[in-house]
Scaffold this motif. Structure first.
Motif: not given
Ligand code: TPP
Ligand code: MG
Length: 637
Positions: A246-261, A372-383
């Motif tokens: 609703y706040s049209e914050a999805t672009g900001e969300l993407r940038q934040l989470v991409e920047a810090f994993g 290690a935490y980034r890798a855990e996310l990637s593996e869990a997501k792929a599965a």
């Protein structure tokens, strides 16, 4: 000075006033009340109804007639949701039953924080002809009417007993509707005699007015606390709720989470905040969620909840956060939501807060989460992606379709930019796992009220909000039988929406819940009475949904296979007409559980051994609920 006075009835004045209200956000103006829906009766036909016919065409306001009062509120709420709450409709009814038919819609709008303006009529303010047709006479309180039932489900309620009360009531109604934290159903109750009364209104009352939609910035102290918590956290998780969209914050969300994993889990209202295949998107959280998001939730030491109400379907009834020192930060424009779960509250607009957070984290030298935490996310997501592929795949030829495979076929055919609309039944829990949205407006779930009957009028509202978008309502047979008649409205309006109806002979999700609660099957399927039996345990009652939809002017197709579903959806004529696709699905081909819990109380004593065993399991699960979370700064300390 006569030029500064307009003599109009209350009905005429309301229409003229509403037509001239605008909201502004990010430098863009939006007409706030885009039109008026109504069903007339003696309460409003001569008052507000006369005002609409006289004022609305001149003001460029369109009038819509639904087939049911509840449905028009659903359409208005869906319209507002799709437009990120920057526009809505007004809804007028007669008194008594017509008015009360809107109460359910009001509850839905208020729970989901969606603006709708309700204008139910009321009995005479002068009370001379009492009791009028449809008037409930309260034995003790003469000023109580049926419309008082709107009070607990409205964010603002006013009754206009004298015309001049509108001078304060209407602006306050718009202020609340346009406020991102306060919005919901707003009800202005209109006695039928007052609607027709004339008054000398100051002309300034009808000046074009632009309401600024607030985007409060986060307080620096609150932001500082969030930065400190995040820097000290090892396993942070961000939850994206509907407020993010609703706040049209999805672009900001993407940038934040991409920047810090940072990993993101989505709620039903937040799904689509990130594309389904975005590497940081772990999927939905909670009992309807993905294995990946729930795994991360269980071990998260910091949860940043953005724009979410944190309902039981997000928290798994307060069992999904298992880390002993887990802390919460609530980023929300609504203080009540920001403070839930003992959170450090950042009371702010989601977009501004996420943008300020990214900047503050960068300035603080924060490097993001560990490899290690980034890798855990990637593996869990792929599965998880693999599991979803498997669940969406149709079974062997000749076998009845599973609902999951039917959903997969629909998504394959319409793609990730059509808007799927759903609210109740088994499908919300399936769509949240299986549907693959590619933009923030491609997934429209009303899962705050989860109101059967929302889907078809809701799809109509979405289609009116964005006529160019492909809109597909997913409905169960139970929901369809409860509220299907807005198909006629869509046909009359020439609005080309598509309904996919899953026929599994009744309320299969509640039957599943009944079994999970240790209760014998009864009362949920559409079955004949079996002789003198106390229960409805006979054979299924067949309903010819194709004929039914055709009788209302829709194009209807029977589609028993994934190929037939895809062919019906790929028919180019679908874009120009109302289409109903009837899909028989096997009620017993249910999706596997998610291993999370939802608190539905089980009988404490019973003669049935099954119920007693289920109660034991229930008590064990309830024992894992976390009633209170620490509010002490603990993470990393
Ligand atoms: C207005 C309303 N009444 C009752 C419920 C409770 N309820 C939730 S789902 C459901 C059954 C829905 O049946 P159907 O649409 O056929 O979906 P299925 O369960 O078969 O997936 C019921 C009765 C509700 N959510 N909304
Ligand atoms: Mg059903």
């Amino acid at each position: 000075m006569t030029t500064n006075i307009c003599r109009l009835t209350v009905g005429q004045a309301i229409v003229r006033f509403l037509a001239r209200q605008y909201v502004e956000r990010d430098g863009v103006e939006h007409r706030f009340i885009e039109g008026i829906w109504g069903i007339f009766g003696h309460g409003n036909v001569a008052g507000l109804g006369q005002g609409i016919v006289e004022e609305a065409p001149r003001e460029g306001l369109r009038f819509y007639k639904p087939q049911h009062e509840q449905a028009m509120v659903h359409a208005a709420a869906a319209f507002a949701k799709h437009r990120n709450r920057l526009a809505t409709f007004a809804c007028t009814t007669s008194i008594g039953p017509g008015a009360l038919n809107m109460v359910t819609g009001a509850g839905l709008a208020t729970v989901n924080r969606l603006p709708v303006l309700l204008l139910p009529s009321d009995y005479f303010a002068n009370r001379i002809p009492d009791p009028v047709l449809q008037q409930i006479e309260h034995p003790l309180e003469r000023d109580v009417s049926a419309n008082d039932a709107f009070r607990p489900v409205s964010k603002f309620f006013d009754r206009i007993n004298r015309p001049e009360q509108l001078l304060a009531g209407l602006p306050e109604a718009i202020r609340i509707l346009a406020d991102p934290a306060e919005t919901g159903a707003v009800t202005i109750s209109l006695p039928e005699d007052v609607q027709a009364e004339a008054y000398d209104w100051p002309a300034a009352f009808f000046e074009r007015r632009v309401w600024q939609v607030r985007r409060p910035v986060p307080e620096p102290e609150a932001l500082g606390r969030l930065v400190a918590l995040l820097k000290g956290a090892e396993r942070p998780l961000l939850i994206a709720g509907g407020g993010t969209i609703y706040s049209e914050a999805t672009g900001e969300l993407r940038q934040l989470v991409e920047a810090f994993g940072l990993p993101v889990a989505e709620t039903q209202a937040g799904k689509g905040a990130l594309r389904w295949d975005h590497p940081q998107n772990a999927g939905n959280i909670g009992p309807n969620g993905s294995a990946a998001a729930n795994r991360l939730s269980r071990s998260a030491d910091l949860v940043i909840a953005v724009g979410t109400r944190l309902m039981d379907f997000t928290t798994a009834s307060k069992t999904v956060f298992e880390h002993p020192q887990v802390r919460f930060v609530g980023v929300n424009v609504n203080p009540m939501d920001a403070h839930k779960l003992g959170a450090v509250a950042v009371v702010a607009d989601a977009r501004r807060a996420l943008s300020a957070l990214r900047q503050a984290l960068t300035e603080s030298g924060y490097r993001g989460v560990s490899e290690a935490y980034r890798a855990e996310l990637s593996e869990a997501k792929a599965a998880w992606v693999q599991q979803v592929d498997d669940m969406r795949r149709p079974g062997p030829e000749g076998e009845a379709l599973a609902e999951a495979a039917a959903i997969g076929a629909v998504n394959e055919a319409v793609g990730g930019h059509a808007t799927v609309v759903c609210a109740a039944g088994g499908m919300p829990g399936e769509l949240s796992r299986l549907w693959r949205p590619e933009d923030p407006k491609a997934y429209h779930l009303e899962y705050g009220f989860s109101c059967m009957g929302y889907e078809i009028p809701g799809a109509l509202g979405v289609k009116l909000a964005e006529p160019g978008r492909d809109v597909v309502a997913m409905v169960g047979d139970g929901t369809y039988l409860m509220m299907n008649s807005e198909i006629v409205t869509a046909v009359a309006e020439g609005v080309a929406l598509t309904v996919v109806l899953m026929d599994n002979h009744g309320y299969q999700c509640i039957l599943g819940l009944q079994r999970a609660s240790g209760v014998a099957d009864f009362g949920n399927e559409l079955r004949y009475r079996d002789g003198s039996s106390q229960q409805l345990n006979g054979p299924y009652v067949p309903v010819d949904f194709v004929k039914h939809a055709e009788s209302m002017g829709a194009h209807a197709v029977f589609a028993p296979t994934a190929e037939a579903i895809q062919a019906a959806l790929k028919d180019p004529a679908r874009r120009n007409r109302v289409t109903v696709i009837v899909v028989p699905v096997d009620p017993e081909k249910r999706m596997p559980g998610t291993g999370t819990w939802w608190d539905v109380p089980v009988a404490e004593v019973s003669t049935d051994e099954r119920t007693r065993r289920t109660r034991e399991a229930y008590e064990a699960a309830a024992g894992r609920q976390r009633v209170v979370f620490s509010t002490e700064a603990g993470v990393g300390a």
